[in-house]
Write an enzyme that holds these catalytic residues in place. Structure first.
Site, PDB file in Angstrom:
ATOM      1  N   GLU A  34    -123.969 -28.163  10.121  1.00 39.60           N
ATOM      2  CA  GLU A  34    -125.285 -28.585  10.642  1.00 39.60           C
ATOM      3  C   GLU A  34    -125.492 -28.185  12.109  1.00 39.60           C
ATOM      4  O   GLU A  34    -126.621 -28.013  12.551  1.00 39.60           O
ATOM      5  CB  GLU A  34    -125.446 -30.109  10.507  1.00 39.60           C
ATOM      6  CG  GLU A  34    -125.717 -30.573   9.091  1.00 39.60           C
ATOM      7  CD  GLU A  34    -127.077 -30.116   8.542  1.00 39.60           C
ATOM      8  OE1 GLU A  34    -128.025 -29.953   9.334  1.00 39.60           O
ATOM      9  OE2 GLU A  34    -127.168 -29.907   7.315  1.00 39.60           O
ATOM     10  N   HIS A  36    -124.517 -25.341  13.529  1.00 40.87           N
ATOM     11  CA  HIS A  36    -125.041 -23.973  13.464  1.00 40.87           C
ATOM     12  C   HIS A  36    -126.492 -23.978  12.959  1.00 40.87           C
ATOM     13  O   HIS A  36    -127.345 -23.243  13.469  1.00 40.87           O
ATOM     14  CB  HIS A  36    -124.204 -23.118  12.517  1.00 40.87           C
ATOM     15  CG  HIS A  36    -122.762 -22.960  12.917  1.00 40.87           C
ATOM     16  ND1 HIS A  36    -121.719 -23.506  12.196  1.00 40.87           N
ATOM     17  CD2 HIS A  36    -122.186 -22.317  13.954  1.00 40.87           C
ATOM     18  CE1 HIS A  36    -120.572 -23.191  12.767  1.00 40.87           C
ATOM     19  NE2 HIS A  36    -120.814 -22.480  13.839  1.00 40.87           N
ATOM     20  N   GLY A 153    -124.901 -23.274  21.473  1.00 45.86           N
ATOM     21  CA  GLY A 153    -124.817 -24.728  21.470  1.00 45.86           C
ATOM     22  C   GLY A 153    -124.190 -25.286  22.749  1.00 45.86           C
ATOM     23  O   GLY A 153    -123.254 -24.692  23.293  1.00 45.86           O
ATOM     24  N   LYS A 155    -122.359 -27.664  22.694  1.00 46.50           N
ATOM     25  CA  LYS A 155    -121.007 -28.034  22.255  1.00 46.50           C
ATOM     26  C   LYS A 155    -119.945 -27.232  23.030  1.00 46.50           C
ATOM     27  O   LYS A 155    -118.914 -27.758  23.425  1.00 46.50           O
ATOM     28  CB  LYS A 155    -120.899 -27.783  20.748  1.00 46.50           C
ATOM     29  CG  LYS A 155    -119.520 -27.738  20.170  1.00 46.50           C
ATOM     30  CD  LYS A 155    -118.970 -29.108  20.019  1.00 46.50           C
ATOM     31  CE  LYS A 155    -117.613 -29.212  19.395  1.00 46.50           C
ATOM     32  NZ  LYS A 155    -116.798 -28.040  19.324  1.00 46.50           N
ATOM     33  N   SER A 191    -117.758 -29.351  14.176  1.00 46.39           N
ATOM     34  CA  SER A 191    -117.029 -28.147  14.566  1.00 46.39           C
ATOM     35  C   SER A 191    -116.373 -27.561  13.329  1.00 46.39           C
ATOM     36  O   SER A 191    -115.925 -28.309  12.444  1.00 46.39           O
ATOM     37  CB  SER A 191    -115.936 -28.512  15.581  1.00 46.39           C
ATOM     38  OG  SER A 191    -114.974 -27.475  15.668  1.00 46.39           O
ATOM     39  N   SER A 192    -116.310 -26.227  13.262  1.00 52.30           N
ATOM     40  CA  SER A 192    -115.626 -25.596  12.128  1.00 52.30           C
ATOM     41  C   SER A 192    -114.160 -26.030  12.095  1.00 52.30           C
ATOM     42  O   SER A 192    -113.545 -26.073  11.033  1.00 52.30           O
ATOM     43  CB  SER A 192    -115.723 -24.077  12.234  1.00 52.30           C
ATOM     44  OG  SER A 192    -117.072 -23.693  12.354  1.00 52.30           O
TER      45      SER A 192
HETATM   46  P1  AMP Z   1    -118.804 -21.097  16.521  1.00 51.08           P
HETATM   47  O1  AMP Z   1    -119.078 -20.625  15.142  1.00 51.08           O
HETATM   48  O2  AMP Z   1    -117.918 -22.301  16.591  1.00 51.08           O
HETATM   49  O3  AMP Z   1    -118.380 -19.989  17.453  1.00 51.08           O
HETATM   50  O4  AMP Z   1    -120.195 -21.607  17.082  1.00 51.08           O
HETATM   51  C1  AMP Z   1    -121.330 -20.795  17.076  1.00 51.08           C
HETATM   52  C2  AMP Z   1    -122.416 -21.459  17.881  1.00 51.08           C
HETATM   53  O5  AMP Z   1    -122.721 -22.729  17.306  1.00 51.08           O
HETATM   54  C3  AMP Z   1    -121.994 -21.708  19.340  1.00 51.08           C
HETATM   55  O6  AMP Z   1    -123.087 -21.430  20.186  1.00 51.08           O
HETATM   56  C4  AMP Z   1    -121.660 -23.165  19.343  1.00 51.08           C
HETATM   57  O7  AMP Z   1    -121.817 -23.791  20.584  1.00 51.08           O
HETATM   58  C5  AMP Z   1    -122.662 -23.712  18.326  1.00 51.08           C
HETATM   59  N1  AMP Z   1    -122.196 -24.986  17.798  1.00 51.08           N
HETATM   60  C6  AMP Z   1    -120.981 -25.259  17.249  1.00 51.08           C
HETATM   61  N2  AMP Z   1    -120.878 -26.568  16.948  1.00 51.08           N
HETATM   62  C7  AMP Z   1    -122.044 -27.143  17.319  1.00 51.08           C
HETATM   63  C8  AMP Z   1    -122.558 -28.480  17.272  1.00 51.08           C
HETATM   64  N3  AMP Z   1    -121.845 -29.490  16.806  1.00 51.08           N
HETATM   65  N4  AMP Z   1    -123.803 -28.692  17.758  1.00 51.08           N
HETATM   66  C9  AMP Z   1    -124.543 -27.662  18.262  1.00 51.08           C
HETATM   67  N5  AMP Z   1    -124.127 -26.391  18.331  1.00 51.08           N
HETATM   68  C10 AMP Z   1    -122.894 -26.128  17.865  1.00 51.08           C
END
Ligand code: AMP
Length: 285
Positions: A34, A36, A153, A155, A191-192
């Site tokens: 959610e 993403h 994000g 995050k 988080s993934s």
């Molecule tokens: P990642 O796939 O973990 O590299 O994240 C891809 C993008 O999604 C990055 O810009 C993160 O900051 C954002 N993102 C990851 N988790 C969250 C979250 N819980 N809330 C908002 N954005 C997120």
């Protein structure tokens, strides 16, 4: 539409640009959740066409980090993107991005390295070279997709700050849009990497948001001394938690301040069941 080749993305985006359409890029490493999706939804509000990149970027992982075991769920990610109305899922292979036989080091690859001041702290301190890998891949994605807007994000707060700095310093013609953190009802930031946690681990992981909320409520009660605010974490941590850092800094510049204020951000990294988790909270909101 799933695309693996750089040239194919270019052709499609060129076509859109000729029609005067605004293009948004949402860079991800897949295993979409959610958090993403909130970036994708924001992108849909702002842009005519959306590209979501799904790429587990080898050069942002240290040798002892989780590159090999990072969750890869491209089929499910593509379905989710389709149902959200994403126009292109760009999922290149490492070979497509970096070429065959390229050793991923500064010896053989041109890197974009953010300034030391921004990366000698927080995640950059323990993950040496991580933000070089992030900036390099994001720069490549910007050059490949040439988006009008790119969505990141809060995050990964240090990451957005570093990317905004790169965009400004290198005059990249893209507008970076930051989106708020999406949390589970429990407070756990999505988080993934939460996929690595057991059910018990997910409960233990609530310590991150608890610590941040506790700092904020102390700040709201009038405690502004940063050392005093940071001290409050120790009443909440147990032997199930390996704290890596807790910092209270300026939310835009990551500068240290003695007194917290409405422009401060509290940031935490902590291991739970060996999984490195991060979270943050603005004190002034
Ligand atoms: P990642 O796939 O973990 O590299 O994240 C891809 C993008 O999604 C990055 O810009 C993160 O900051 C954002 N993102 C990851 N988790 C969250 C979250 N819980 N809330 C908002 N954005 C997120």
């Amino acid at each position: 539409m799933l695309i693996n080749k750089i040239e194919d993305v270019r052709t499609q985006v060129n076509d859109w640009k000729k029609q005067g359409l605004k293009v948004g890029l949402v860079p991800t490493m897949g295993a979409l959740h959610e958090g993403h999706l909130s970036l994708i939804k924001k992108a849909k509000e702002t842009c005519d066409k959306i590209v979501v990149s799904v790429f587990v970027n080898p050069i942002q992982f240290g040798p002892s980090e989780d590159f090999d075991k990072y969750p890869r769920t491209l089929e499910a990610d593509t379905k989710l993107c389709d149902s959200e109305g994403v126009d292109i899922v760009f999922a290149p292979t490492p070979k497509e991005m970096y070429g065959e036989g390229v050793r991923l080091s500064n010896d053989t690859l041109t890197y974009v390295c953010p300034p030391f001041f921004y990366v000698n702290k927080l995640c950059g301190k323990s993950r040496v070279g991580h933000f070089d890998g992030v900036c390099t891949v994001v720069m490549k994605l910007f050059n490949i997709v040439q988006p009008d807007y790119a969505f990141f994000g809060q995050k990964d707060a240090q990451q957005v700050i570093v990317i905004k700095k790169m965009v400004k310093d290198l005059n990249i013609p893209v507008e970076v849009i930051q989106c708020p953190i999406v949390r589970e009802e429990s407070g756990l930031a999505l988080s993934s990497r939460n996929k690595y946690l057991t059910e018990q681990g997910k409960i233990e992981a609530l310590v991150l948001s608890k610590i941040l909320n506790n700092i904020k409520s102390c700040y709201n009660k009038g405690i502004t001394d940063v050392s005093a605010l940071k001290e409050t974490v120790y009443s909440i941590l147990s032997d199930k938690h390996e704290l890596e850092y807790i910092e209270i800094l300026n939310r835009d510049t990551l500068e240290e301040e003695k007194k917290a204020n409405n422009d401060s951000i509290a940031l935490i990294a902590c291991r739970v069941e060996g999984v490195r988790l991060i979270d943050n909270l603005y004190l002034g909101e």
